[in-house]
Design a protein around this motif. Structure first.
Motif, mmCIF file in Angstrom:
data_model
loop_
_atom_site.group_PDB
_atom_site.id
_atom_site.type_symbol
_atom_site.label_atom_id
_atom_site.label_comp_id
_atom_site.label_asym_id
_atom_site.label_seq_id
_atom_site.Cartn_x
_atom_site.Cartn_y
_atom_site.Cartn_z
ATOM 1 N N GLY A 11 0.812 -1.215 0.000
ATOM 2 C CA GLY A 11 0.000 0.000 0.000
ATOM 3 C C GLY A 11 0.840 1.257 0.000
ATOM 4 N N SER A 12 0.542 2.182 -0.932
ATOM 5 C CA SER A 12 1.401 3.370 -1.092
ATOM 6 C C SER A 12 0.709 4.659 -0.699
ATOM 7 N N GLY A 13 -0.260 4.588 0.219
ATOM 8 C CA GLY A 13 -0.834 5.816 0.757
ATOM 9 C C GLY A 13 0.185 6.539 1.622
ATOM 10 N N PRO A 14 -0.229 7.589 2.316
ATOM 11 C CA PRO A 14 0.727 8.350 3.128
ATOM 12 C C PRO A 14 1.525 7.496 4.106
ATOM 13 N N GLY A 83 -8.486 5.988 -2.116
ATOM 14 C CA GLY A 83 -7.594 6.204 -3.240
ATOM 15 C C GLY A 83 -6.960 4.912 -3.727
ATOM 16 N N LEU A 84 -6.858 4.791 -5.046
ATOM 17 C CA LEU A 84 -6.269 3.622 -5.698
ATOM 18 C C LEU A 84 -5.178 4.114 -6.632
ATOM 19 N N GLY A 85 -3.947 3.673 -6.400
ATOM 20 C CA GLY A 85 -2.819 4.133 -7.204
ATOM 21 C C GLY A 85 -1.746 4.745 -6.325
ATOM 22 N N SER A 90 -4.062 10.082 -0.682
ATOM 23 C CA SER A 90 -3.513 11.440 -0.807
ATOM 24 C C SER A 90 -3.597 11.935 -2.248
ATOM 25 N N ALA A 91 -3.777 11.009 -3.200
ATOM 26 C CA ALA A 91 -3.885 11.403 -4.607
ATOM 27 C C ALA A 91 -5.291 11.859 -4.971
ATOM 28 N N THR A 210 1.286 14.850 -3.012
ATOM 29 C CA THR A 210 0.764 13.548 -2.606
ATOM 30 C C THR A 210 1.913 12.721 -2.044
ATOM 31 N N ALA A 211 1.567 11.548 -1.515
ATOM 32 C CA ALA A 211 2.582 10.671 -0.937
ATOM 33 C C ALA A 211 3.614 10.230 -1.971
ATOM 34 N N ALA A 212 3.261 10.290 -3.240
ATOM 35 C CA ALA A 212 4.234 9.939 -4.285
ATOM 36 C C ALA A 212 5.436 10.874 -4.272
ATOM 37 N N ASP A 213 5.271 12.069 -3.698
ATOM 38 C CA ASP A 213 6.380 13.025 -3.644
ATOM 39 C C ASP A 213 7.486 12.561 -2.704
#
Length: 564
Positions: A11-14, A83-85, A90-91, A210-213
């Motif tokens: 899982g890649s959320g925050p 959120g999915l992705g 956060s996205a 977003t968390a991707a950052d």
């Protein structure tokens, strides 16, 4: 042939992104694998600040969950978006960046018996997370916002700050709150949110964060795989050794960390044979361990809207939202440099948290357990929240262009005592769980809802706000308690702040599934780190709590495995 890593995060959320990023950047560079069920979410156009309100409608970015019909909310089925992705929720969230009350964290520390979760440590982590741009827009000065440098970070991976240009009616709104006797708060992220504030966003210079950052400068020892849903954990007895995804096996030499969120963590665990025995047996899932707490204890914030058409000269919203060409031109401007109306409208969210003396005086409050009363009484813990400049017209079908000159306030209920659940409804690991938050199911929640709405209407009718109101778009039928509560039942929505379904606590506590080191109790090599473990429903919009949860777990792992 299975691939092997030191740590696998699901899982890649925050929270999951924070665990992965902090572990991967530790000195000894462990091999870290992050698995995300959805896609890369790398289209820059998904970061338009003013479109933060519509991104979640993109079906490719949303699990699309719904609640069961809510018994105490007129049988309504409510949206429960996740959120999915890459970046998780956060996205697709609304970019409200609030850390909550210092007592939230000190209470977490008390409940689990560990100072690591107290405010002093959490504020240090908060400052390591954010890169806060304290620049205020024209027309907004230190009367409205005056954050202290010692309360913020300046070099973290997540960009936060204020809007570059405030809407015409933001400063007058802040003045109206002050005139009506509500305190102003110069910085709601100082550990004390009480008062009305010029809101801080998880965005900067028109671009959403977003968390991707957290992976902008990803180290080589971090592998991120998208389109990789995890349905089960690979167990050898009571030890987690890896996960399965897309028919492949990924093995962890040290730990598997589950960070799939308060809805999906219980799903993965239960389909791995870990959860309430009766549920597993009902669907023919072999029981590895009976853990009754998994999927129980669901808590959430909830909200309702109030909206009023306004005098034409008081806002300039209609000139933008009512002109398709203006919006299209603004998008082209945003694509060039992140500026323009899409970095202005609905990007600034004046926000406030308040106490309710009438709630504290109520019998419903007096009937609460002593520990809960002590928490709610704390000077930093609010009883309800008001948020302004919500673009209601995007959420109401057939909203008339003639009403675009409006003001909307959201009223949020805090400290809800209701406890919901997420439960199995199929043996298929791809099937959604049955989600029942049980909104308004306790007498205290109904009393808090009535008093919060009553106090919000006190502001709505104050001279500084009411003078520009022309007509009511949506609001309760009258001031009677019956009508105030009925309005909640008719219009309530989830705040998407799902918390507590794999709750952290002291070993031996009947409602605890994980210990204060994030270990799933009774297992080796398996931890859970996200909002599902948090034992307190924090006084904020909880994305920040999720980031801090992930950082805390990473710090504990770095210490335990001597990775510093």
């Amino acid at each position: 042939m299975a691939s092997t890593y030191d740590f696998i995060i699901v899982g890649s959320g925050p929270a999951g992104s924070a665990v992965a990023a902090w572990l991967a950047k530790s000195a000894k560079k462990p091999r870290v694998l992050l698995l995300e069920a959805g896609g890369k979410n790398d289209d820059k156009d998904l970061r338009v600040d003013g479109q933060r309100w519509t991104t979640f409608r993109n079906e490719a970015l949303n699990w699309g969950y719904k609640t069961v019909p809510q018994e105490f909310c007129n049988g309504r089925e409510l949206d429960y978006s996740r959120g999915l992705g890459l970046g998780g929720s956060s996205a697709v969230n609304f970019s409200v960046f609030t850390v909550g009350a210092r007592r939230d964290y000190d209470e977490w520390s008390r409940v689990v018996g560990d100072d690591a979760f107290g405010w002093a440590h959490m504020q240090r982590r908060f400052k390591s997370l954010e890169s806060f741009d304290r620049t205020l827009p024209p027309g907004i000065d230190s009367r409205y916002a005056a954050p202290k440098a010692e309360d913020h970070g300046s070099s973290g991976p997540l960009k936060t700050g204020y809007v570059a240009e405030a809407e015409k009616d933001v400063a007058p709104l802040l003045d109206a709150f002050k005139k009506a006797g509500y305190p102003l708060n110069p910085d709601h992220n100082s550990g004390n949110p009480i008062g009305f504030s010029f809101g801080i966003n998880s965005s900067s210079k028109g671009v959403r964060s977003t968390a991707a950052d957290l992976f902008t400068l990803a180290p080589e020892n971090l592998t991120v795989l998208t389109e990789s849903p995890v349905k089960r954990i690979i167990l050898e007895g009571s030890k987690a050794v890896g996960v399965e995804s897309n028919g492949k096996r990924y093995l962890a030499s040290k730990e598997v960390i589950l960070s799939a969120g308060s809805v999906n963590d219980p799903k993965v665990l239960m389909h791995s044979g870990i959860g309430p025995r009766a549920q597993l047996e009902k669907y023919g899932i072999p029981v590895v361990k009976d853990v009754p707490a998994i999927g129980q204890g669901l808590r959430d914030h909830m909200f309702i809207p109030l909206a009023y058409t306004r005098a034409e000269e008081s806002t300039d919203r209609a000139s933008f939202y009512g002109d398709k060409k203006a919006m299209a031109d603004a998008l082209e401007q945003w694509k060039k440099d992140g500026s323009g109306p899409w970095a202005k409208y609905a990007c600034q969210l004046p926000i406030g948290w308040f106490k309710l003396d009438k709630l504290l005086a109520s019998q419903e409050f007096q009937d609460l357990p002593a520990s809960e009363k002590d928490f709610i009484n704390d000077p930093t813990v609010p009883h309800y929240e008001l948020l302004s400049h919500f673009p209601l017209h995007w959420f109401v079908p057939d909203f008339p262009d003639s009403a675009l000159n409006y003001s909307a306030l959201l009223v949020f209920l805090f400290n809800a005592q209701s406890r919901g659940e997420v439960t199995l409804q199929s043996a298929d690991p791809d099937a959604a769980l049955r989600i029942d938050p049980k909104f308004l199911s306790t007498a205290f929640d109904r009393r808090a809802a009535i008093e919060g709405l009553r106090d919000a209407l006190r502001f709505v009718r104050s001279e500084g706000y009411a003078r520009d109101s022309v007509s009511t778009i949506t609001g309760p039928a009258s001031d009677s308690e019956a009508d105030l509560l009925e309005y909640w039942r008719q219009t309530i929505g989830s705040s998407w702040h799902m918390t507590g379904t794999v709750k952290m606590g002291r070993p031996g506590s009947v409602d605890a599934a994980v210990d204060n080191n994030f270990r799933l109790i009774g297992f080796e090599g398996l931890r859970v780190a996200d909002m599902s473990v948090v034992p307190v429903l924090a006084s904020c919009h909880v994305q920040c709590v999720a980031y801090l949860t992930g950082i805390t777990c990473a710090e504990k792992l770095i210490s335990e495995y001597d990775l510093a």
